[in-house]
Design a protein around this motif. Sequence first.
Motif, short mmCIF file in Angstrom:
data_model
loop_
_atom_site.label_atom_id
_atom_site.label_comp_id
_atom_site.label_asym_id
_atom_site.label_seq_id
_atom_site.Cartn_x
_atom_site.Cartn_y
_atom_site.Cartn_z
N UNK A 166 0.79 -1.23 0.00
CA UNK A 166 0.00 0.00 0.00
C UNK A 166 0.82 1.28 0.00
N UNK A 167 2.15 1.16 -0.08
CA UNK A 167 2.99 2.36 -0.21
C UNK A 167 3.07 3.19 1.06
N UNK A 168 3.55 4.41 0.90
CA UNK A 168 3.86 5.27 2.04
C UNK A 168 2.62 5.57 2.89
N UNK A 221 0.63 3.39 9.93
CA UNK A 221 0.97 2.29 10.81
C UNK A 221 0.34 0.97 10.40
N UNK A 222 -0.07 0.88 9.13
CA UNK A 222 -0.72 -0.35 8.67
C UNK A 222 0.25 -1.30 7.98
N UNK A 223 1.43 -0.81 7.62
CA UNK A 223 2.42 -1.67 6.96
C UNK A 223 3.80 -1.29 7.48
N UNK A 224 4.71 -2.27 7.45
CA UNK A 224 6.09 -1.99 7.87
C UNK A 224 6.86 -1.36 6.71
N UNK A 225 7.99 -0.77 7.04
CA UNK A 225 8.82 -0.19 6.00
C UNK A 225 9.28 -1.26 5.00
N UNK A 231 16.80 2.62 -3.48
CA UNK A 231 15.53 2.13 -2.94
C UNK A 231 14.51 3.28 -2.90
N UNK A 232 13.23 2.89 -2.87
CA UNK A 232 12.15 3.89 -2.89
C UNK A 232 11.06 3.49 -1.90
N UNK A 233 10.60 4.45 -1.12
CA UNK A 233 9.34 4.28 -0.39
C UNK A 233 8.31 5.02 -1.22
N UNK A 234 7.52 4.27 -1.99
CA UNK A 234 6.71 4.87 -3.05
C UNK A 234 5.37 5.41 -2.57
N UNK A 235 4.78 6.27 -3.39
CA UNK A 235 3.49 6.88 -3.08
C UNK A 235 2.47 6.56 -4.16
N UNK A 281 9.86 8.58 12.67
CA UNK A 281 9.84 7.37 13.49
C UNK A 281 10.06 6.13 12.62
N UNK A 282 9.41 6.10 11.46
CA UNK A 282 9.51 4.93 10.58
C UNK A 282 10.92 4.79 10.00
N UNK A 283 11.55 5.92 9.67
CA UNK A 283 12.88 5.87 9.03
C UNK A 283 13.98 5.48 10.02
#
Length: 263
Positions: free
Chosen positions: A59-61, A67-71, A84-88, A111-113
């Motif tokens: 589900x992306x960023x 808080x529904x998915x981990x990095x 690498x990409x944390x996509x939107x 916090x996530x990073x």
Amino acid sequence: MATVIAITNQKGGVGKTTTVVNLAASFAALGLRVLVVDLDPQANATMGSGVDKSRLPGGGLYSLLLGEASLEAIRCRSESGGYDVLPANRELGGAEVELVSAPRREQRLKDALAAVRDEYDLMILDCPPALNLLTLNGLAAASRIIIPMQCEYYALEGLSDLVNTLKKVRASLNPGIDILGLLRTMYDPRSTLAQQVAAQLSEHFRDKVFDTAIPRNIRLAEAPSYGMPALVYDRSSRGAKAYVALAAEIAGRLHLTLPKQTA
Ligand code: ADP
Ligand code: MG
């Protein structure tokens, strides 16, 4: 530990995303481990990196911030760019509303990073063209910002809003944040107006203005439709070379050690 740089300007169309993708590719070519974070629901950095926004794992960023998915679940690779990409995707626009009553709503990205800061040398954040909650998440997570701007008539006016926001962010969210540099984009040194605005910029911001200016170059505009940075699409183009030069200038300012000396 990664240096986190937010590329920001609340004006649209000034070259933020182009700067994110091409700087990331330039640094990757220099041997650095780079993570791009796409904070814009338009997802141009995602697509320009060759990642399909209609099929994002986890589900992306949006999912990460809520808080529904981990990095790990949302992380993608730009094969063309070597980073690498944390996509939107468009869903990310909804996070803006859904996060309003969430705890630490401005610090969600930071916090996530934190968990992966040792995996990268650089994190480059693409901010949306607004001073909204997504941008605030970028400014809370970053230690430096780069402000791309076109040297045109109203450019300086917008800058004072951004500088004021930065002051507020420093006071409340992130005392350590600082401007790494102002970047002249789509720059035409033959234009009298561009020269005048550039001169005013130097007057106000002194050596914060990068020596490297990015010229207007059609290759930079074409490359995203192929899902690749200009460095890969046409490495001999003036645009690609300008971003390689900018990466070297930034590496100097940040005292980064580069594994490879030539891109
Ligand atoms: P932003 O992210 O600030 O909205 P973009 O990076 O998406 O800006 O750039 C806006 C448009 O201008 C895009 O179509 C992009 O391809 C184009 N563009 C950006 N930089 C240049 C440049 N140096 N030369 C030519 N076109 C450019
Ligand atoms: Mg953009």
